[in-house]
Design a protein around this motif. Structure first.
Motif, PDB file in Angstrom:
ATOM      1  N   LEU A  76       0.829  -1.201   0.000  1.00  0.00           N
ATOM      2  CA  LEU A  76       0.000   0.000   0.000  1.00  0.00           C
ATOM      3  C   LEU A  76       0.865   1.253   0.000  1.00  0.00           C
ATOM      4  O   LEU A  76       1.912   1.316   0.653  1.00  0.00           O
ATOM      5  CB  LEU A  76      -0.908   0.006   1.228  1.00  0.00           C
ATOM      6  N   SER A  77       0.406   2.260  -0.712  1.00  0.00           N
ATOM      7  CA  SER A  77       1.084   3.555  -0.677  1.00  0.00           C
ATOM      8  C   SER A  77       0.730   4.261   0.631  1.00  0.00           C
ATOM      9  O   SER A  77      -0.236   3.902   1.324  1.00  0.00           O
ATOM     10  CB  SER A  77       0.652   4.413  -1.858  1.00  0.00           C
ATOM     11  N   GLU A  78       1.500   5.297   0.963  1.00  0.00           N
ATOM     12  CA  GLU A  78       1.227   6.043   2.190  1.00  0.00           C
ATOM     13  C   GLU A  78      -0.153   6.690   2.127  1.00  0.00           C
ATOM     14  O   GLU A  78      -0.879   6.727   3.135  1.00  0.00           O
ATOM     15  CB  GLU A  78       2.296   7.096   2.412  1.00  0.00           C
ATOM     16  N   ASP A  79      -0.560   7.195   0.965  1.00  0.00           N
ATOM     17  CA  ASP A  79      -1.884   7.803   0.827  1.00  0.00           C
ATOM     18  C   ASP A  79      -2.983   6.774   1.042  1.00  0.00           C
ATOM     19  O   ASP A  79      -4.023   7.089   1.642  1.00  0.00           O
ATOM     20  CB  ASP A  79      -2.037   8.444  -0.551  1.00  0.00           C
ATOM     21  N   THR A 101      -4.703  12.667   9.803  1.00  0.00           N
ATOM     22  CA  THR A 101      -4.195  14.040   9.816  1.00  0.00           C
ATOM     23  C   THR A 101      -2.947  14.152  10.686  1.00  0.00           C
ATOM     24  O   THR A 101      -1.982  14.827  10.313  1.00  0.00           O
ATOM     25  CB  THR A 101      -5.282  15.003  10.327  1.00  0.00           C
ATOM     26  N   ILE A 102      -2.965  13.478  11.832  1.00  0.00           N
ATOM     27  CA  ILE A 102      -1.794  13.479  12.708  1.00  0.00           C
ATOM     28  C   ILE A 102      -0.585  12.892  11.994  1.00  0.00           C
ATOM     29  O   ILE A 102       0.513  13.458  12.006  1.00  0.00           O
ATOM     30  CB  ILE A 102      -2.081  12.667  13.984  1.00  0.00           C
ATOM     31  N   MET A 103      -0.775  11.753  11.360  1.00  0.00           N
ATOM     32  CA  MET A 103       0.343  11.069  10.727  1.00  0.00           C
ATOM     33  C   MET A 103       0.822  11.823   9.492  1.00  0.00           C
ATOM     34  O   MET A 103       2.013  11.848   9.190  1.00  0.00           O
ATOM     35  CB  MET A 103      -0.057   9.633  10.384  1.00  0.00           C
ATOM     36  N   ARG A 104      -0.089  12.449   8.780  1.00  0.00           N
ATOM     37  CA  ARG A 104       0.308  13.231   7.612  1.00  0.00           C
ATOM     38  C   ARG A 104       1.158  14.434   8.044  1.00  0.00           C
ATOM     39  O   ARG A 104       2.174  14.752   7.413  1.00  0.00           O
ATOM     40  CB  ARG A 104      -0.929  13.696   6.848  1.00  0.00           C
ATOM     41  N   ARG A 105       0.743  15.088   9.124  1.00  0.00           N
ATOM     42  CA  ARG A 105       1.509  16.235   9.617  1.00  0.00           C
ATOM     43  C   ARG A 105       2.898  15.793  10.093  1.00  0.00           C
ATOM     44  O   ARG A 105       3.885  16.503   9.895  1.00  0.00           O
ATOM     45  CB  ARG A 105       0.753  16.897  10.771  1.00  0.00           C
ATOM     46  N   LEU A 134       1.695  -3.086   6.435  1.00  0.00           N
ATOM     47  CA  LEU A 134       0.968  -2.437   5.349  1.00  0.00           C
ATOM     48  C   LEU A 134       1.928  -1.772   4.354  1.00  0.00           C
ATOM     49  O   LEU A 134       1.696  -1.787   3.147  1.00  0.00           O
ATOM     50  CB  LEU A 134       0.005  -1.383   5.910  1.00  0.00           C
ATOM     51  N   ARG A 135       2.988  -1.181   4.885  1.00  0.00           N
ATOM     52  CA  ARG A 135       3.919  -0.439   4.029  1.00  0.00           C
ATOM     53  C   ARG A 135       4.844  -1.347   3.229  1.00  0.00           C
ATOM     54  O   ARG A 135       5.294  -0.974   2.141  1.00  0.00           O
ATOM     55  CB  ARG A 135       4.755   0.509   4.885  1.00  0.00           C
ATOM     56  N   ASN A 136       5.134  -2.518   3.759  1.00  0.00           N
ATOM     57  CA  ASN A 136       6.203  -3.323   3.178  1.00  0.00           C
ATOM     58  C   ASN A 136       5.764  -4.651   2.585  1.00  0.00           C
ATOM     59  O   ASN A 136       6.532  -5.265   1.833  1.00  0.00           O
ATOM     60  CB  ASN A 136       7.274  -3.600   4.246  1.00  0.00           C
ATOM     61  N   SER A 137       4.562  -5.100   2.896  1.00  0.00           N
ATOM     62  CA  SER A 137       4.139  -6.412   2.419  1.00  0.00           C
ATOM     63  C   SER A 137       3.347  -6.296   1.123  1.00  0.00           C
ATOM     64  O   SER A 137       2.571  -5.359   0.931  1.00  0.00           O
ATOM     65  CB  SER A 137       3.275  -7.110   3.478  1.00  0.00           C
ATOM     66  N   ASN A 138       3.540  -7.268   0.238  1.00  0.00           N
ATOM     67  CA  ASN A 138       2.757  -7.353  -0.995  1.00  0.00           C
ATOM     68  C   ASN A 138       1.569  -8.303  -0.849  1.00  0.00           C
ATOM     69  O   ASN A 138       0.938  -8.653  -1.842  1.00  0.00           O
ATOM     70  CB  ASN A 138       3.645  -7.825  -2.155  1.00  0.00           C
ATOM     71  N   ASP A 139       1.282  -8.710   0.384  1.00  0.00           N
ATOM     72  CA  ASP A 139       0.149  -9.602   0.636  1.00  0.00           C
ATOM     73  C   ASP A 139      -1.142  -8.895   0.229  1.00  0.00           C
ATOM     74  O   ASP A 139      -1.457  -7.809   0.710  1.00  0.00           O
ATOM     75  CB  ASP A 139       0.102  -9.975   2.119  1.00  0.00           C
ATOM     76  N   GLN A 140      -1.893  -9.531  -0.646  1.00  0.00           N
ATOM     77  CA  GLN A 140      -3.072  -8.873  -1.214  1.00  0.00           C
ATOM     78  C   GLN A 140      -4.144  -8.562  -0.174  1.00  0.00           C
ATOM     79  O   GLN A 140      -4.917  -7.617  -0.342  1.00  0.00           O
ATOM     80  CB  GLN A 140      -3.671  -9.749  -2.319  1.00  0.00           C
ATOM     81  N   LYS A 141      -4.191  -9.345   0.913  1.00  0.00           N
ATOM     82  CA  LYS A 141      -5.255  -9.108   1.887  1.00  0.00           C
ATOM     83  C   LYS A 141      -5.171  -7.731   2.525  1.00  0.00           C
ATOM     84  O   LYS A 141      -6.179  -7.185   2.986  1.00  0.00           O
ATOM     85  CB  LYS A 141      -5.241 -10.179   2.977  1.00  0.00           C
ATOM     86  N   PHE A 142      -3.973  -7.128   2.544  1.00  0.00           N
ATOM     87  CA  PHE A 142      -3.852  -5.821   3.162  1.00  0.00           C
ATOM     88  C   PHE A 142      -4.597  -4.743   2.374  1.00  0.00           C
ATOM     89  O   PHE A 142      -4.902  -3.681   2.905  1.00  0.00           O
ATOM     90  CB  PHE A 142      -2.386  -5.441   3.332  1.00  0.00           C
ATOM     91  N   GLN A 143      -4.905  -5.003   1.102  1.00  0.00           N
ATOM     92  CA  GLN A 143      -5.732  -4.074   0.341  1.00  0.00           C
ATOM     93  C   GLN A 143      -7.137  -3.987   0.928  1.00  0.00           C
ATOM     94  O   GLN A 143      -7.859  -3.011   0.724  1.00  0.00           O
ATOM     95  CB  GLN A 143      -5.817  -4.521  -1.126  1.00  0.00           C
ATOM     96  N   PHE A 144      -7.549  -5.024   1.658  1.00  0.00           N
ATOM     97  CA  PHE A 144      -8.918  -5.123   2.162  1.00  0.00           C
ATOM     98  C   PHE A 144      -9.012  -4.850   3.666  1.00  0.00           C
ATOM     99  O   PHE A 144     -10.038  -5.115   4.282  1.00  0.00           O
ATOM    100  CB  PHE A 144      -9.481  -6.518   1.857  1.00  0.00           C
TER     101      PHE A 144
END
Length: 249
Positions: A29-32, A107-111, A213-223
């Motif tokens: 997943l991307s950060e956004d 918002t906290i994490m984006r800042r 979420l940031r590092n895994s390519n496991d498809q389930k994290f999309q859901f």
């Protein structure tokens, strides 16, 4: 909010839930995308009388960042109030004239990720109740806990929303009680299902899960869907209604 969880029912495990015979290439997943998922989670922060966020410029040890603007972020109002009252035992003037604000976690994490002369460093303070529940599951648990339904080997189990689209989700709960509500409903509706019989509530730290979420390519994290503490959501909704009633002519 409690009733929302009763609108979820258990989806039988199997790749047919979230994959086809030719599944698309999964990507981390991307950060956004992560922040979009976290936008549903409310958190509480201290505010100055001016309305600005309460931050202390410090040089945290061993973080390699130099000076940062450290800011405590709470997951319920009671823990924020308890913190203020505890500090005031030694410093009675602490946060005099200030108040608190409710903002979403994204918002906290984006800042915190923005380039600033003095970067913001959120210090996440776990809910006392959730932390104690996590310690009951893992005695050496540390950090902010997330609770999930897991099978016997520890894999996350999918839920299927019975709304439009019948969406399959992997729910990560900020409250163990909310996870248990869903699990109780699952057991009532599937008394003879052997997979359900072995389903349990497990715990993982929020920080570790974000790394996944940031590092895994496991498809389930999309859901993945985050489920904020329903009691906190109810509290915020009651506060909003009270404010609306005060403002009504």
């Amino acid at each position: 909010m409690k009733t929302m969880f009763r609108h979820l029912f258990f989806g039988l495990l199997g790749s047919s839930l979230i994959a086809s015979s030719n599944p698309p290439l999964a990507m981390a997943l991307s950060e956004d995308e992560i922040l979009e998922k976290l936008a549903i989670v409310p958190v509480f922060i201290l505010l100055e009388e001016s309305g600005s966020w309460t931050r202390n410029v410090v040089d945290l040890p061993n973080d390699g960042l130099g000076y940062v603007a450290a800011m405590r972020v709470f997951f319920n109002e009671a823990d924020l109030i308890s913190f203020v009252e505890t500090v005031r035992l030694e410093n009675p003037t602490f946060h005099q004239g200030g108040t608190f604000g409710i903002i979403d976690l994204a918002t906290i994490m984006r800042r915190g990720s923005e380039n600033q002369e003095i970067p913001l460093s959120p210090i996440f303070v776990p809910s006392t109740e959730a932390f104690e529940a996590a310690r009951a599951l893992e005695s050496n648990f540390r950090g902010v806990p997330l609770f999930a339904l897991q099978d016997a080997p520890g894999s996350y189990l999918p839920l299927s929303s019975n709304g439009e689209g019948d969406e399959t989700v992997f729910s990560m709960f900020f409250s163990k009680q909310d996870a248990e509500i869903v699990l109780d409903d699952i057991n009532r509706e599937n008394p003879d299902n052997p997979v359900v019989a072995q389903t349990q509530v497990g715990v993982i730290s929020f920080a570790d899960f974000l790394d996944n979420l940031r590092n895994s390519n496991d498809q389930k994290f999309q859901f993945v869907r985050f489920a904020p503490d329903s009691e906190v959501v109810n509290q915020i909704q009651n506060l909003q209604r009270a404010l609306q009633n005060q403002q009504a002519p």
